[in-house]
Design a protein around this motif. Structure first.
Motif, mmCIF file in Angstrom:
data_model
loop_
_atom_site.group_PDB
_atom_site.id
_atom_site.type_symbol
_atom_site.label_atom_id
_atom_site.label_comp_id
_atom_site.label_asym_id
_atom_site.label_seq_id
_atom_site.Cartn_x
_atom_site.Cartn_y
_atom_site.Cartn_z
ATOM 1 N N VAL A 9 0.838 -1.196 0.000
ATOM 2 C CA VAL A 9 0.000 0.000 0.000
ATOM 3 C C VAL A 9 0.874 1.248 0.000
ATOM 4 N N CYS A 10 0.317 2.340 -0.448
ATOM 5 C CA CYS A 10 0.975 3.644 -0.352
ATOM 6 C C CYS A 10 0.278 4.457 0.737
ATOM 7 N N ILE A 11 1.058 5.224 1.480
ATOM 8 C CA ILE A 11 0.488 6.084 2.505
ATOM 9 C C ILE A 11 1.042 7.498 2.334
ATOM 10 N N SER A 12 0.305 8.478 2.828
ATOM 11 C CA SER A 12 0.763 9.860 2.726
ATOM 12 C C SER A 12 1.763 10.159 3.836
ATOM 13 N N SER A 13 2.451 11.284 3.713
ATOM 14 C CA SER A 13 3.608 11.549 4.571
ATOM 15 C C SER A 13 3.324 12.448 5.765
ATOM 16 N N GLU A 14 2.047 12.779 6.020
ATOM 17 C CA GLU A 14 1.758 13.626 7.180
ATOM 18 C C GLU A 14 2.176 12.948 8.481
ATOM 19 N N LYS A 15 2.730 13.738 9.378
ATOM 20 C CA LYS A 15 3.056 13.218 10.703
ATOM 21 C C LYS A 15 1.816 13.378 11.576
ATOM 22 N N SER A 16 1.050 12.313 11.653
ATOM 23 C CA SER A 16 -0.203 12.317 12.406
ATOM 24 C C SER A 16 -0.283 11.040 13.215
#
Length: 268
Positions: A47-54
């Motif tokens: 899977v691909c995930i976004s890079s926000e630090k959350s």
């Protein structure tokens, strides 16, 4: 999981005046695991995930590791052409985004944070069985190069390599559960591997700073001081930038014990 049981009340992640304990991080990641299994994700999927630090993204990464699902972090600030090149190469089963983004990624299977129902409960699924059966040879993540040759190239890192790396960090830098480690590096940059796998998975608290924080040294140093960081990890140029600012203010980071430099690849 072992750290979550032994140090469950310790802070795992401290982010924007909020925190999650190892216990809560473990529970949140378990809920994501159940959701993923309900959606028919399995070991060796990608899977691909976004890079926000959350908190969601950190919980998601832990969940993917538990199930042996390989992840690729997308830099949503990079040109859409590069993002599409990566997506085309890896052909992910899904893309996970924290929020709707302005670049409008188009893909057949995109999930947003709001799509993940943390309330899912299932007595039929024994997560421990799934987690214990993940082969060490399975890839934990793919990290893509800058694409200086024109096309980004992914480097695969297996679970066994990450376990070795995590142990190496603990033994080399004496990282323990009393430490607080910076997360200054973007999640799509290979230096972030030290922060997560060298720090968090050895029981240290992770203190992530956003890109907006880092370009404002006043905000960044105040957050690092407030959260009592003990280990700093970054490229050399970043600590030089911050040191000049601290000298101008005649201040220092009072709890800092170690400064560790890293460039491409392993820290030095």
């Amino acid at each position: 999981i072992n750290i979550a049981s032994r140090k469950k009340n310790n802070k795992a992640i401290i982010l924007n005046n909020e925190s999650r304990t190892f216990h809560s991080l473990n529970l949140e990641s378990d809920k994501i695991c159940l959701w993923l299994l309900k959606k028919n994700f399995s070991t060796s999927d990608l899977v691909c995930i976004s890079s926000e630090k959350s908190f969601f993204n950190f919980s998601l990464i832990i969940a993917l590791l538990k199930l042996g699902i390989t992840y690729v972090v997308l830099d949503l600030d990079s040109p859409i052409k590069r993002i599409n090149q990566i997506i085309y190469q890896v052909k992910p089963k899904a893309i996970f985004l924290v929020k709707k983004n302005s670049i409008k990624i188009k893909y057949k299977n995109i999930f947003f944070k709001k799509d993940v129902d943390f309330s899912i409960k299932s007595k039929k699924i024994n997560l421990k069985t799934y987690i214990s059966n993940v082969p060490s040879s399975v890839n934990a993540y793919l990290m893509f190069t800058s694409g200086s040759t024109g096309v980004p190239k992914g480097v695969a890192i297996s679970h066994s390599k990450l376990l070795f790396f995590s142990e190496w960090c603990k033994d080399t830098f004496k990282i323990n559960t009393s430490d607080r480690v910076t997360n200054l590096n973007p999640l799509f940059f290979d230096n972030s591997v030290f922060d997560i796998y060298g720090g968090l998975l050895n029981g240290a608290s992770l203190v992530p700073l956003s890109k907006e924080d880092i370009i404002n040294p006043l905000i960044a140093t105040d957050k690092l001081k407030k959260n009592k960081i003990t280990i700093w990890f970054s490229v050399p140029s970043l600590i030089i930038y911050f040191q000049k600012f601290l000298m101008m203010r005649k201040e220092k980071l009072p709890y800092l014990k170690k400064i560790i430099f890293g460039g491409e690849g392993f820290p030095k």
